[in-house]
Write a protein that holds these residues in place. Structure first.
Motif, PDB file in Angstrom:
ATOM      1  N   ASP A 221       3.903  -5.227  -4.130  1.00  0.00           N
ATOM      2  CA  ASP A 221       3.713  -6.402  -4.991  1.00  0.00           C
ATOM      3  C   ASP A 221       2.529  -7.246  -4.515  1.00  0.00           C
ATOM      4  N   LEU A 222       2.401  -7.395  -3.197  1.00  0.00           N
ATOM      5  CA  LEU A 222       1.260  -8.148  -2.674  1.00  0.00           C
ATOM      6  C   LEU A 222      -0.053  -7.518  -3.112  1.00  0.00           C
ATOM      7  N   TYR A 223      -0.126  -6.190  -2.996  1.00  0.00           N
ATOM      8  CA  TYR A 223      -1.368  -5.528  -3.402  1.00  0.00           C
ATOM      9  C   TYR A 223      -1.568  -5.648  -4.906  1.00  0.00           C
ATOM     10  N   GLY A 224      -0.494  -5.527  -5.675  1.00  0.00           N
ATOM     11  CA  GLY A 224      -0.614  -5.673  -7.122  1.00  0.00           C
ATOM     12  C   GLY A 224      -1.114  -7.045  -7.529  1.00  0.00           C
ATOM     13  N   LEU A 225      -0.718  -8.070  -6.785  1.00  0.00           N
ATOM     14  CA  LEU A 225      -1.149  -9.436  -7.089  1.00  0.00           C
ATOM     15  C   LEU A 225      -2.640  -9.658  -6.861  1.00  0.00           C
ATOM     16  N   THR A 226      -3.297  -8.747  -6.127  1.00  0.00           N
ATOM     17  CA  THR A 226      -4.747  -8.879  -5.918  1.00  0.00           C
ATOM     18  C   THR A 226      -5.530  -8.334  -7.110  1.00  0.00           C
ATOM     19  N   HIS A 227      -4.822  -7.812  -8.109  1.00  0.00           N
ATOM     20  CA  HIS A 227      -5.440  -7.285  -9.330  1.00  0.00           C
ATOM     21  C   HIS A 227      -6.445  -6.166  -9.065  1.00  0.00           C
ATOM     22  N   PRO A 228      -6.031  -5.108  -8.375  1.00  0.00           N
ATOM     23  CA  PRO A 228      -6.966  -3.977  -8.191  1.00  0.00           C
ATOM     24  C   PRO A 228      -7.175  -3.255  -9.517  1.00  0.00           C
ATOM     25  N   ASP A 229      -8.358  -2.681  -9.706  1.00  0.00           N
ATOM     26  CA  ASP A 229      -8.554  -1.865 -10.901  1.00  0.00           C
ATOM     27  C   ASP A 229      -7.877  -0.513 -10.675  1.00  0.00           C
ATOM     28  N   PRO A 230      -7.689   0.277 -11.744  1.00  0.00           N
ATOM     29  CA  PRO A 230      -6.960   1.553 -11.596  1.00  0.00           C
ATOM     30  C   PRO A 230      -7.558   2.485 -10.544  1.00  0.00           C
ATOM     31  N   HIS A 231      -8.887   2.506 -10.417  1.00  0.00           N
ATOM     32  CA  HIS A 231      -9.521   3.389  -9.444  1.00  0.00           C
ATOM     33  C   HIS A 231      -9.171   2.969  -8.017  1.00  0.00           C
ATOM     34  N   ARG A 232      -9.284   1.669  -7.728  1.00  0.00           N
ATOM     35  CA  ARG A 232      -8.955   1.174  -6.393  1.00  0.00           C
ATOM     36  C   ARG A 232      -7.465   1.345  -6.096  1.00  0.00           C
ATOM     37  N   ALA A 233      -6.635   1.125  -7.095  1.00  0.00           N
ATOM     38  CA  ALA A 233      -5.196   1.277  -6.898  1.00  0.00           C
ATOM     39  C   ALA A 233      -4.847   2.726  -6.569  1.00  0.00           C
ATOM     40  N   ALA A 234      -5.498   3.664  -7.246  1.00  0.00           N
ATOM     41  CA  ALA A 234      -5.259   5.080  -6.956  1.00  0.00           C
ATOM     42  C   ALA A 234      -5.725   5.422  -5.540  1.00  0.00           C
ATOM     43  N   GLU A 235      -6.836   4.850  -5.117  1.00  0.00           N
ATOM     44  CA  GLU A 235      -7.325   5.082  -3.756  1.00  0.00           C
ATOM     45  C   GLU A 235      -6.330   4.538  -2.726  1.00  0.00           C
ATOM     46  N   TRP A 236      -5.717   3.394  -3.022  1.00  0.00           N
ATOM     47  CA  TRP A 236      -4.746   2.795  -2.109  1.00  0.00           C
ATOM     48  C   TRP A 236      -3.545   3.717  -1.939  1.00  0.00           C
ATOM     49  N   LEU A 237      -3.023   4.233  -3.046  1.00  0.00           N
ATOM     50  CA  LEU A 237      -1.883   5.148  -2.969  1.00  0.00           C
ATOM     51  C   LEU A 237      -2.271   6.462  -2.296  1.00  0.00           C
ATOM     52  N   THR A 238      -3.488   6.923  -2.553  1.00  0.00           N
ATOM     53  CA  THR A 238      -3.949   8.158  -1.923  1.00  0.00           C
ATOM     54  C   THR A 238      -4.051   7.984  -0.408  1.00  0.00           C
ATOM     55  N   ALA A 239      -4.528   6.827   0.035  1.00  0.00           N
ATOM     56  CA  ALA A 239      -4.625   6.557   1.478  1.00  0.00           C
ATOM     57  C   ALA A 239      -3.235   6.545   2.118  1.00  0.00           C
ATOM     58  N   ILE A 240      -2.254   5.987   1.404  1.00  0.00           N
ATOM     59  CA  ILE A 240      -0.880   5.981   1.907  1.00  0.00           C
ATOM     60  C   ILE A 240      -0.369   7.422   2.016  1.00  0.00           C
ATOM     61  N   ALA A 241      -0.654   8.225   0.999  1.00  0.00           N
ATOM     62  CA  ALA A 241      -0.216   9.624   1.025  1.00  0.00           C
ATOM     63  C   ALA A 241      -0.869  10.385   2.175  1.00  0.00           C
ATOM     64  N   GLU A 242      -2.157  10.144   2.401  1.00  0.00           N
ATOM     65  CA  GLU A 242      -2.862  10.849   3.469  1.00  0.00           C
ATOM     66  C   GLU A 242      -2.320  10.447   4.838  1.00  0.00           C
ATOM     67  N   TYR A 243      -2.030   9.159   5.008  1.00  0.00           N
ATOM     68  CA  TYR A 243      -1.446   8.708   6.282  1.00  0.00           C
ATOM     69  C   TYR A 243      -0.094   9.358   6.495  1.00  0.00           C
ATOM     70  N   THR A 244       0.693   9.420   5.418  1.00  0.00           N
ATOM     71  CA  THR A 244       2.030  10.015   5.512  1.00  0.00           C
ATOM     72  C   THR A 244       1.947  11.483   5.897  1.00  0.00           C
ATOM     73  N   THR A 245       1.027  12.222   5.270  1.00  0.00           N
ATOM     74  CA  THR A 245       0.869  13.634   5.559  1.00  0.00           C
ATOM     75  C   THR A 245       0.469  13.844   7.015  1.00  0.00           C
ATOM     76  N   ALA A 246      -0.360  12.958   7.525  1.00  0.00           N
ATOM     77  CA  ALA A 246      -0.837  13.087   8.908  1.00  0.00           C
ATOM     78  C   ALA A 246       0.281  12.906   9.919  1.00  0.00           C
ATOM     79  N   GLN A 247       1.398  12.294   9.507  1.00  0.00           N
ATOM     80  CA  GLN A 247       2.500  12.061  10.444  1.00  0.00           C
ATOM     81  C   GLN A 247       3.400  13.282  10.567  1.00  0.00           C
ATOM     82  N   GLY A 248       3.254  14.223   9.620  1.00  0.00           N
ATOM     83  CA  GLY A 248       4.145  15.361   9.606  1.00  0.00           C
ATOM     84  C   GLY A 248       3.710  16.457  10.564  1.00  0.00           C
ATOM     85  N   PRO A 249       4.544  17.510  10.635  1.00  0.00           N
ATOM     86  CA  PRO A 249       4.231  18.639  11.524  1.00  0.00           C
ATOM     87  C   PRO A 249       3.032  19.420  11.024  1.00  0.00           C
TER      88      PRO A 249
END
Length: 249
Positions: A221-249
């Motif tokens: 919600d905090l990030y949504g309140l900054t009004h990111p455009d769709p491209h930046r929002a997708a990059e934010w979620l992609t970065a979260i996914a990449e960090y998550t993948t890096a934690q796995g085996p």
């Protein structure tokens, strides 16, 4: 969503979709509605009909509960990517869809796929994911009054009982402001400061309590309140996914 909806062999690269089930009551009542089990997803194939695994399609997040045409619910997209794995944090971050109109649902399936690496993850890993997402938000876009409390919560510093009481009081007060109308929650512009207070206080208290899913929702919600455009929002979620993948085996 039932069972595993995505079968991918990491060794052979072969993908097998489970069979399409018979049309349920929804399909009979609304002939043009897409069946919930119509689609499948694989990392190398993207979205595709289960009846035609090699025909890649682009799906957009459904605007409401009813999906039709080439649309898909965000929670369903995450679940397809997770393929039966526990994806509570991925679902929490996917709520960014309520703030930003995403043109492509693939980013949510990839978020679900990455969540498989969190199965059995310890608290430090899950906390690191949420805190990492919070720290990617530009401080300059956050209200000045909340920058220090959020930084303290992200750092894991001890919070006194007095400060905890203040955070919970701020959260309750913001919630009351947001729900003061009988018609339900107003849209964000109706009381923007109340939204900031509610999201920031929730993030701080959830991080202090070690409740990672509520914390992820609040950070989203905090990030949504900054009004990111769709491209930046997708990059934010992609970065979260990449960090998550890096934690796995």
């Amino acid at each position: 969503m039932t069972g595993s909806t995505n079968h991918l062999s990491s060794e052979s690269g072969a993908h097998r979709c489970p069979p399409v089930s018979s049309m349920g009551p929804l399909g009979r009542l609304i002939p043009h509605a897409a069946r919930p089990d119509r689609w499948c997803w694989a990392l190398d194939l993207g979205f595709h009909p289960r009846s035609a695994p090699h025909r890649r399609v682009r799906l957009t997040p459904a605007a409401g509960l009813l999906t039709r045409g080439q649309t898909i619910g965000v929670r369903q997209a995450v679940a397809l990517g997770a393929a039966g794995a526990h994806a509570d944090l991925a679902h929490a971050f996917s709520e960014l869809d309520s703030w930003v109109p995403f043109p492509d649902a693939d980013v949510f399936a990839r978020l679900g796929w990455a969540a498989r690496h969190l199965d059995g993850a310890d608290d430090d890993t899950r906390r690191g994911l949420v805190v990492g997402a919070l720290r990617t938000i530009d401080d300059a876009l956050l209200p000045t009054s909340w920058r220090r409390p959020l930084a303290i919560a992200a750092a894991g510093e001890a919070v006194s009982a007095t400060e905890q009481a203040w955070l919970r009081s701020a959260c309750d007060a913001a919630y009351r402001r947001l729900t003061r109308f009988e018609t339900g929650w107003p849209q964000p512009p109706a009381d923007r400061q109340a939204w900031w207070d509610y999201a920031a206080a929730r993030a701080c208290t959830a991080l202090c309590d070690g409740d990672w899913v509520p914390a992820a929702r609040a950070v989203t919600d905090l990030y949504g309140l900054t009004h990111p455009d769709p491209h930046r929002a997708a990059e934010w979620l992609t970065a979260i996914a990449e960090y998550t993948t890096a934690q796995g085996p």
